[in-house]
Design a protein around this motif. Sequence first.
Motif, PDB file in Angstrom:
ATOM      1  N   SER A  79       0.830  -1.208   0.000  1.00  0.00           N
ATOM      2  CA  SER A  79       0.000   0.000   0.000  1.00  0.00           C
ATOM      3  C   SER A  79       0.863   1.256   0.000  1.00  0.00           C
ATOM      4  CB  SER A  79      -0.922  -0.001   1.224  1.00  0.00           C
ATOM      5  OG  SER A  79      -1.679   1.185   1.297  1.00  0.00           O
ATOM      6  N   ALA A  80       1.985   1.204   0.730  1.00  0.00           N
ATOM      7  CA  ALA A  80       2.859   2.376   0.832  1.00  0.00           C
ATOM      8  C   ALA A  80       3.753   2.540  -0.393  1.00  0.00           C
ATOM      9  CB  ALA A  80       3.725   2.264   2.090  1.00  0.00           C
ATOM     10  N   PHE A  81       4.270   1.427  -0.937  1.00  0.00           N
ATOM     11  CA  PHE A  81       5.302   1.502  -1.977  1.00  0.00           C
ATOM     12  C   PHE A  81       4.931   0.864  -3.314  1.00  0.00           C
ATOM     13  CE2 PHE A  81       8.016   1.476   2.002  1.00  0.00           C
ATOM     14  CZ  PHE A  81       8.268   2.843   1.970  1.00  0.00           C
ATOM     15  N   GLY A  82       3.844   0.114  -3.364  1.00  0.00           N
ATOM     16  CA  GLY A  82       3.365  -0.423  -4.628  1.00  0.00           C
ATOM     17  C   GLY A  82       3.874  -1.798  -5.015  1.00  0.00           C
ATOM     18  N   ARG A  83       5.040  -2.198  -4.530  1.00  0.00           N
ATOM     19  CA  ARG A  83       5.623  -3.481  -4.921  1.00  0.00           C
ATOM     20  C   ARG A  83       6.802  -3.776  -3.991  1.00  0.00           C
ATOM     21  NH1 ARG A  83       7.975   0.428  -8.061  1.00  0.00           N
ATOM     22  NH2 ARG A  83      10.265   0.294  -8.208  1.00  0.00           N
ATOM     23  N   ILE A  84       7.477  -4.899  -4.250  1.00  0.00           N
ATOM     24  CA  ILE A  84       8.716  -5.252  -3.546  1.00  0.00           C
ATOM     25  C   ILE A  84       9.725  -5.690  -4.603  1.00  0.00           C
ATOM     26  CG2 ILE A  84       9.818  -6.822  -1.902  1.00  0.00           C
ATOM     27  CD1 ILE A  84       7.045  -7.021  -0.523  1.00  0.00           C
ATOM     28  N   ASP A  85      10.901  -5.073  -4.591  1.00  0.00           N
ATOM     29  CA  ASP A  85      11.979  -5.445  -5.516  1.00  0.00           C
ATOM     30  C   ASP A  85      13.078  -6.241  -4.823  1.00  0.00           C
ATOM     31  OD1 ASP A  85      11.139  -3.806  -7.935  1.00  0.00           O
ATOM     32  OD2 ASP A  85      11.341  -2.219  -6.441  1.00  0.00           O
ATOM     33  N   ILE A  86      13.276  -5.953  -3.540  1.00  0.00           N
ATOM     34  CA  ILE A  86      14.379  -6.548  -2.782  1.00  0.00           C
ATOM     35  C   ILE A  86      13.831  -7.032  -1.444  1.00  0.00           C
ATOM     36  CG2 ILE A  86      16.601  -6.117  -1.650  1.00  0.00           C
ATOM     37  CD1 ILE A  86      16.829  -3.676  -3.674  1.00  0.00           C
ATOM     38  N   LEU A  87      14.080  -8.273  -1.113  1.00  0.00           N
ATOM     39  CA  LEU A  87      13.692  -8.821   0.186  1.00  0.00           C
ATOM     40  C   LEU A  87      14.938  -9.299   0.903  1.00  0.00           C
ATOM     41  CD1 LEU A  87      11.751  -9.935   2.342  1.00  0.00           C
ATOM     42  CD2 LEU A  87      11.512 -11.998   0.920  1.00  0.00           C
ATOM     43  N   VAL A  88      15.158  -8.779   2.100  1.00  0.00           N
ATOM     44  CA  VAL A  88      16.277  -9.223   2.938  1.00  0.00           C
ATOM     45  C   VAL A  88      15.687  -9.930   4.155  1.00  0.00           C
ATOM     46  CG1 VAL A  88      18.339  -8.571   4.229  1.00  0.00           C
ATOM     47  CG2 VAL A  88      17.692  -7.286   2.169  1.00  0.00           C
ATOM     48  N   ASN A  89      15.826 -11.246   4.187  1.00  0.00           N
ATOM     49  CA  ASN A  89      15.328 -12.046   5.307  1.00  0.00           C
ATOM     50  C   ASN A  89      16.399 -12.091   6.395  1.00  0.00           C
ATOM     51  OD1 ASN A  89      12.646 -13.070   4.612  1.00  0.00           O
ATOM     52  ND2 ASN A  89      13.680 -14.087   2.906  1.00  0.00           N
ATOM     53  N   PRO A 127       4.216 -12.575  -4.532  1.00  0.00           N
ATOM     54  CA  PRO A 127       3.203 -12.029  -5.446  1.00  0.00           C
ATOM     55  C   PRO A 127       3.396 -10.546  -5.754  1.00  0.00           C
ATOM     56  CG  PRO A 127       2.173 -13.374  -3.735  1.00  0.00           C
ATOM     57  CD  PRO A 127       3.603 -13.157  -3.328  1.00  0.00           C
ATOM     58  N   HIS A 128       4.219  -9.878  -4.962  1.00  0.00           N
ATOM     59  CA  HIS A 128       4.387  -8.435  -5.112  1.00  0.00           C
ATOM     60  C   HIS A 128       5.689  -8.047  -5.818  1.00  0.00           C
ATOM     61  CE1 HIS A 128       0.879  -8.219  -2.614  1.00  0.00           C
ATOM     62  NE2 HIS A 128       1.502  -8.888  -1.654  1.00  0.00           N
ATOM     63  N   PHE A 129       6.454  -9.059  -6.279  1.00  0.00           N
ATOM     64  CA  PHE A 129       7.632  -8.777  -7.100  1.00  0.00           C
ATOM     65  C   PHE A 129       7.171  -8.467  -8.526  1.00  0.00           C
ATOM     66  CE2 PHE A 129      10.015 -10.452  -3.639  1.00  0.00           C
ATOM     67  CZ  PHE A 129      11.339 -10.079  -3.829  1.00  0.00           C
ATOM     68  N   PRO A 130       7.805  -7.514  -9.178  1.00  0.00           N
ATOM     69  CA  PRO A 130       7.398  -7.176 -10.553  1.00  0.00           C
ATOM     70  C   PRO A 130       7.805  -8.258 -11.541  1.00  0.00           C
ATOM     71  CG  PRO A 130       9.359  -5.956  -9.945  1.00  0.00           C
ATOM     72  CD  PRO A 130       8.919  -6.676  -8.700  1.00  0.00           C
ATOM     73  N   ALA A 131       7.240  -8.190 -12.739  1.00  0.00           N
ATOM     74  CA  ALA A 131       7.558  -9.163 -13.781  1.00  0.00           C
ATOM     75  C   ALA A 131       9.023  -9.121 -14.173  1.00  0.00           C
ATOM     76  CB  ALA A 131       6.671  -8.917 -15.000  1.00  0.00           C
ATOM     77  N   SER A 132       9.676  -7.989 -13.918  1.00  0.00           N
ATOM     78  CA  SER A 132      11.096  -7.844 -14.271  1.00  0.00           C
ATOM     79  C   SER A 132      12.025  -8.587 -13.317  1.00  0.00           C
ATOM     80  CB  SER A 132      11.471  -6.364 -14.303  1.00  0.00           C
ATOM     81  OG  SER A 132      11.190  -5.747 -13.050  1.00  0.00           O
ATOM     82  N   GLY A 133      11.490  -9.101 -12.213  1.00  0.00           N
ATOM     83  CA  GLY A 133      12.309  -9.885 -11.286  1.00  0.00           C
ATOM     84  C   GLY A 133      12.661  -9.137 -10.024  1.00  0.00           C
ATOM     85  N   GLY A 134      13.713  -9.574  -9.367  1.00  0.00           N
ATOM     86  CA  GLY A 134      14.105  -8.935  -8.117  1.00  0.00           C
ATOM     87  C   GLY A 134      15.206  -9.703  -7.419  1.00  0.00           C
ATOM     88  N   ARG A 135      15.407  -9.364  -6.155  1.00  0.00           N
ATOM     89  CA  ARG A 135      16.492  -9.938  -5.362  1.00  0.00           C
ATOM     90  C   ARG A 135      15.961 -10.406  -4.003  1.00  0.00           C
ATOM     91  NH1 ARG A 135      18.442  -9.517  -9.660  1.00  0.00           N
ATOM     92  NH2 ARG A 135      20.168  -8.191 -10.368  1.00  0.00           N
ATOM     93  N   ILE A 136      16.378 -11.592  -3.603  1.00  0.00           N
ATOM     94  CA  ILE A 136      16.126 -12.078  -2.248  1.00  0.00           C
ATOM     95  C   ILE A 136      17.471 -12.421  -1.637  1.00  0.00           C
ATOM     96  CG2 ILE A 136      15.061 -13.867  -0.821  1.00  0.00           C
ATOM     97  CD1 ILE A 136      12.895 -14.144  -2.977  1.00  0.00           C
ATOM     98  N   ILE A 137      17.723 -11.876  -0.459  1.00  0.00           N
ATOM     99  CA  ILE A 137      18.973 -12.153   0.261  1.00  0.00           C
ATOM    100  C   ILE A 137      18.619 -12.664   1.649  1.00  0.00           C
ATOM    101  CG2 ILE A 137      21.159 -11.258   1.121  1.00  0.00           C
ATOM    102  CD1 ILE A 137      19.415  -9.163  -1.435  1.00  0.00           C
ATOM    103  N   ASN A 138      19.073 -13.859   1.959  1.00  0.00           N
ATOM    104  CA  ASN A 138      18.816 -14.467   3.264  1.00  0.00           C
ATOM    105  C   ASN A 138      20.072 -14.406   4.127  1.00  0.00           C
ATOM    106  OD1 ASN A 138      16.209 -15.287   2.335  1.00  0.00           O
ATOM    107  ND2 ASN A 138      17.154 -17.043   1.311  1.00  0.00           N
TER     108      ASN A 138
END
Length: 245
Positions: A79-89, A127-138
């Motif tokens: 709601s605040a930012f529209g999507r998620i591109d980077i997730l840091v777990n 579900p909130h990552f764009p079609a262009s992809g993204g990054r997940i860092i654990n």
Amino acid sequence: MELTDKVALVTGGSRGIGAATAKKLATHGARVAVTYQENRSSAEATVEAIRRSGGTATALQTSAENRASVDTMMDRVVSAFGRIDILVNNAGIFTAKPLSEVGFDLYTRQFNANVWGMIQITQAALPHFPASGGRIINIASARMYAPRDGTGLYAASKAAVSVLTHALAIELGPRSITVNAVAPAVTETDMTAKMPPEKKASFAKATPLGRIGLPEDIADVIAFLASDEARWVNGRTIRADGGLS
């Protein structure tokens, strides 16, 4: 590294590595959401530091082990930012106990926080990552390579994080989402604040660089993995331990 207008979600962003990572990503232009479970004041201090530097950030309370709480938090991020591109777990807990003191409650608490929480956050974010992809860092741990001093259960939970990182990289590659992990050695955070000074000194002496890690040391590696410069790094667990291993 250019992260302008990217949206980053950093779990456990109220302190230590999480707070340093949130600030580093914001420095490179990302809009950052940080989560906390209990330490609201520290999370808000992280957000305020980012805002003072001209960045955009918000703090959200969640329990990574509770799916309803995770879903509510994720809805607020989108709601605040529209999507998620980077997730840091980054959220997790550390407990050291010898085998004789390990019970089911401790096992459940350790794996729920370090493994199941990461799984739930990732499931809710995808579900909130764009079609262009993204990054997940654990965030894994160098302890998984050397589980001594009663850290076997913790090390096992972080080894699970590393294995899942590899598996998710394979699964999510077709969506152009890279998944990597960082395995820090002993790092100067409130998790290690209770460590006896002589033990910290022994780690520093055993490390070629002559010191233990700082949160910023780990945040820099995470920021690289979040950037386009790391587009061909995938499914890896990177040791960030100053050469200790």
